[in-house]
Design an enzyme around this catalytic site. Structure first.
Site, PDB file in Angstrom:
ATOM      1  N   TYR A 162      24.436 -27.325 -32.941  1.00  0.00           N
ATOM      2  CA  TYR A 162      23.609 -27.798 -31.815  1.00  0.00           C
ATOM      3  C   TYR A 162      24.004 -29.207 -31.389  1.00  0.00           C
ATOM      4  CZ  TYR A 162      20.624 -23.709 -32.158  1.00  0.00           C
ATOM      5  OH  TYR A 162      20.166 -22.427 -32.138  1.00  0.00           O
ATOM      6  N   ARG A 212      -0.434 -23.695 -27.526  1.00  0.00           N
ATOM      7  CA  ARG A 212       0.774 -24.321 -27.015  1.00  0.00           C
ATOM      8  C   ARG A 212       0.512 -25.013 -25.678  1.00  0.00           C
ATOM      9  NH1 ARG A 212       5.254 -25.650 -24.993  1.00  0.00           N
ATOM     10  NH2 ARG A 212       7.199 -24.489 -25.126  1.00  0.00           N
TER      11      ARG A 212
HETATM   12  O1  CP3 Z   1       6.857 -19.293 -37.614  1.00  0.00           O
HETATM   13  C1  CP3 Z   1       7.915 -19.838 -38.001  1.00  0.00           C
HETATM   14  O2  CP3 Z   1       8.928 -19.193 -38.344  1.00  0.00           O
HETATM   15  C2  CP3 Z   1       7.939 -21.347 -38.169  1.00  0.00           C
HETATM   16  C3  CP3 Z   1       8.448 -22.111 -37.097  1.00  0.00           C
HETATM   17  C4  CP3 Z   1       9.913 -22.064 -36.663  1.00  0.00           C
HETATM   18  C5  CP3 Z   1      10.279 -22.279 -35.322  1.00  0.00           C
HETATM   19  N1  CP3 Z   1      11.646 -22.342 -35.244  1.00  0.00           N
HETATM   20  C6  CP3 Z   1       9.323 -22.450 -34.213  1.00  0.00           C
HETATM   21  C7  CP3 Z   1       9.796 -22.263 -32.827  1.00  0.00           C
HETATM   22  C8  CP3 Z   1      11.104 -21.919 -37.393  1.00  0.00           C
HETATM   23  C9  CP3 Z   1      11.295 -21.608 -38.861  1.00  0.00           C
HETATM   24  C10 CP3 Z   1      12.184 -22.117 -36.478  1.00  0.00           C
HETATM   25  C11 CP3 Z   1      13.601 -22.109 -36.885  1.00  0.00           C
HETATM   26  C12 CP3 Z   1      14.646 -22.272 -35.861  1.00  0.00           C
HETATM   27  N2  CP3 Z   1      14.598 -23.009 -34.719  1.00  0.00           N
HETATM   28  C13 CP3 Z   1      15.951 -21.730 -35.986  1.00  0.00           C
HETATM   29  C14 CP3 Z   1      16.469 -20.941 -37.151  1.00  0.00           C
HETATM   30  C15 CP3 Z   1      16.096 -19.513 -37.087  1.00  0.00           C
HETATM   31  C16 CP3 Z   1      16.758 -18.769 -35.948  1.00  0.00           C
HETATM   32  O3  CP3 Z   1      16.021 -18.414 -35.017  1.00  0.00           O
HETATM   33  O4  CP3 Z   1      17.973 -18.553 -36.006  1.00  0.00           O
HETATM   34  C17 CP3 Z   1      16.656 -22.118 -34.836  1.00  0.00           C
HETATM   35  C18 CP3 Z   1      18.092 -21.752 -34.498  1.00  0.00           C
HETATM   36  C19 CP3 Z   1      15.795 -22.940 -34.044  1.00  0.00           C
HETATM   37  C20 CP3 Z   1      16.123 -23.629 -32.771  1.00  0.00           C
HETATM   38  C21 CP3 Z   1      15.278 -23.156 -31.663  1.00  0.00           C
HETATM   39  N3  CP3 Z   1      13.940 -23.436 -31.533  1.00  0.00           N
HETATM   40  C22 CP3 Z   1      15.677 -22.388 -30.546  1.00  0.00           C
HETATM   41  C23 CP3 Z   1      17.077 -21.862 -30.294  1.00  0.00           C
HETATM   42  C24 CP3 Z   1      14.544 -22.217 -29.748  1.00  0.00           C
HETATM   43  C25 CP3 Z   1      14.482 -21.585 -28.376  1.00  0.00           C
HETATM   44  C26 CP3 Z   1      14.463 -20.109 -28.426  1.00  0.00           C
HETATM   45  C27 CP3 Z   1      13.062 -19.619 -28.422  1.00  0.00           C
HETATM   46  O5  CP3 Z   1      12.785 -18.681 -29.188  1.00  0.00           O
HETATM   47  O6  CP3 Z   1      12.269 -20.139 -27.639  1.00  0.00           O
HETATM   48  C28 CP3 Z   1      13.445 -22.842 -30.403  1.00  0.00           C
HETATM   49  C29 CP3 Z   1      12.024 -22.899 -29.954  1.00  0.00           C
HETATM   50  C30 CP3 Z   1      10.968 -22.466 -30.920  1.00  0.00           C
HETATM   51  N4  CP3 Z   1      10.923 -22.798 -32.238  1.00  0.00           N
HETATM   52  C31 CP3 Z   1       9.817 -21.685 -30.616  1.00  0.00           C
HETATM   53  C32 CP3 Z   1       9.080 -21.558 -31.802  1.00  0.00           C
HETATM   54  C33 CP3 Z   1       7.767 -20.876 -31.996  1.00  0.00           C
HETATM   55  C34 CP3 Z   1       9.430 -21.166 -29.234  1.00  0.00           C
HETATM   56  C35 CP3 Z   1       8.907 -22.329 -28.471  1.00  0.00           C
HETATM   57  C36 CP3 Z   1       7.852 -21.984 -27.467  1.00  0.00           C
HETATM   58  O7  CP3 Z   1       6.676 -21.925 -27.828  1.00  0.00           O
HETATM   59  O8  CP3 Z   1       8.206 -21.829 -26.298  1.00  0.00           O
END
Ligand code: CP3
Length: 344
Positions: free
Chosen positions: A150, A37
């Protein structure tokens, strides 16, 4: 070649072992993910660089004997591809430009979605060539309602309440936004399947905030439209639906949308699922992610309860929501081994 276990289960058949994958199996809890990352400018840049996204997708598969990989991407790439400004701020989560008027809506461009999301399809194609033949590759998208939350709120901080108010007070507008999103999601999932995804999952993380009528109109109806469109183009590709927080409404969701698999969150008791979700071809879930963070015998005991209730029928073991960043990777190793060793 025999079908992959996860696909078998989604066809309603039992396999030699209960297959397992975990939502957010790639993520900050893995040191190798954090290192990867750091090479990207920001989170979206990470998602759009196929070399990095391919490696992130495969990282958990290198560590664990998981039965599926899920393409490394995010649900918010769809609003982004429609032309909405999306930013992931460190420690703050996603921040979006809001879409709240008819004028905003006319600026969204469904035509460009597939073109703009080409890097995701390139990632899928690359993962499929590297992934073990036994393992399934899962593509995904956010459901229209969750994407609308969102887009209407600009961030998830208000927890769906403002979006819910719009769904009631500006029902026609929200209906049109949902229509645009149905089209964009179908396009995005279709392209993922063409690129090599063998299963697709719809994440409806905000399904739980609506009342029963809203749930019907904004969650069930659009999801049914998406499933029908995908089944016309790819009848053989199973669809998993995840209406998080829907409670008992998940039974109606499963039957009316026509999803092959229903992913259930941790509020749903496995015993209730066994009794009330018998008509659903396959279930997925539903260990609370905090038990995985905790690990040890307590985690395994919770897993056994789920397996005992639901393992005698088609089940994909998973969490009720994504892996928490504080989770120790060894806990995943123990869980995967435990689930695979279990017999009905
Ligand atoms: O490994 C997997 O599951 C595949 C990748 C994946 C990510 N997000 C990567 C990610 C998947 C399937 C998602 C789905 C997702 N993203 C959802 C639905 C599932 C759920 O959690 O309810 C939602 C609502 C999102 C939107 C989202 N993306 C949010 C609210 C955030 C911030 C919160 C957080 O955990 O940081 C993200 C960022 C995100 N998406 C990260 C990852 C690995 C973290 C980013 C980082 O590396 O800092």
């Amino acid at each position: 070649m025999r079908e992959k276990r996860i696909v078998e289960v989604l066809r309603g058949r039992m396999t030699d072992r209960v297959p397992i994958w975990l939502m957010r199996q790639a993520g900050r809890y893995l040191p190798e993910y954090r290192a990867l990352r750091a090479q990207a400018k920001d989170f979206l840049d990470f998602c759009y660089r196929p070399a990095l996204a391919t490696e992130a997708t495969l990282q958990p598969l290198r560590r664990y004997d998981l039965d599926a990989a899920i393409v490394f991407s995010d649900i918010l790439v769809v609003p982004h591809a429609l032309g909405v400004r999306v930013e992931f701020r460190e420690g703050e989560g996603p921040v979006l430009e809001t879409v709240t008027s008819e004028a905003d809506l006319t600026r969204l461009s469904v035509r460009k979605v597939a073109e703009r999301l080409e890097p995701v399809y390139r990632t899928i194609a690359a993962v499929r060539t590297e992934l073990d033949q036994e393992k399934a590759l899962i593509g995904f998208a956010g459901s229209p309602w969750t994407l609308a939350v969102y887009m209407l709120e600009g961030r998830s901080g208000v927890g769906g309440l403002e979006a819910k108010a719009a769904a009631i007070g500006k029902a026609a507008f929200v209906g049109r936004l949902i229509e645009v999103l149905v089209e964009a999601v179908v396009e995005h999932l279709d392209r993922q399947i063409v690129a090599g995804a063998e299963v697709v999952q719809l994440f409806d993380s905000w399904a739980g905030v609506l009342d029963a009528a809203g749930f019907e109109r904004l969650v069930i109806e659009p999801t049914r439209a998406i499933v029908q469109a995908l089944k016309r183009r790819h009848p053989e590709v199973p669809v998993i639906g995840f209406p998080r927080g829907a409670g008992t409404g998940c039974a109606r969701y499963a039957v009316l949308t026509g999803v092959d698999g229903l992913s259930i969150d941790s509020q749903i008791r496995a015993a209730w699922a066994r009794e009330h979700l018998g008509e659903v071809r396959a279930l997925q879930g539903n260990l609370d992610n905090m038990w995985l963070r905790e690990g040890g015998g307590a985690m395994l005991a919770r897993a056994d309860e789920i397996l005992g209730q639901l393992g005698g029928r088609p089940l994909i073991f998973n969490l009720g929501h994504g892996v928490l960043p504080e989770t120790r990777p060894e806990h995943v190793t123990a869980l995967v081994e435990h689930v695979h060793a279990w017999r009905a």
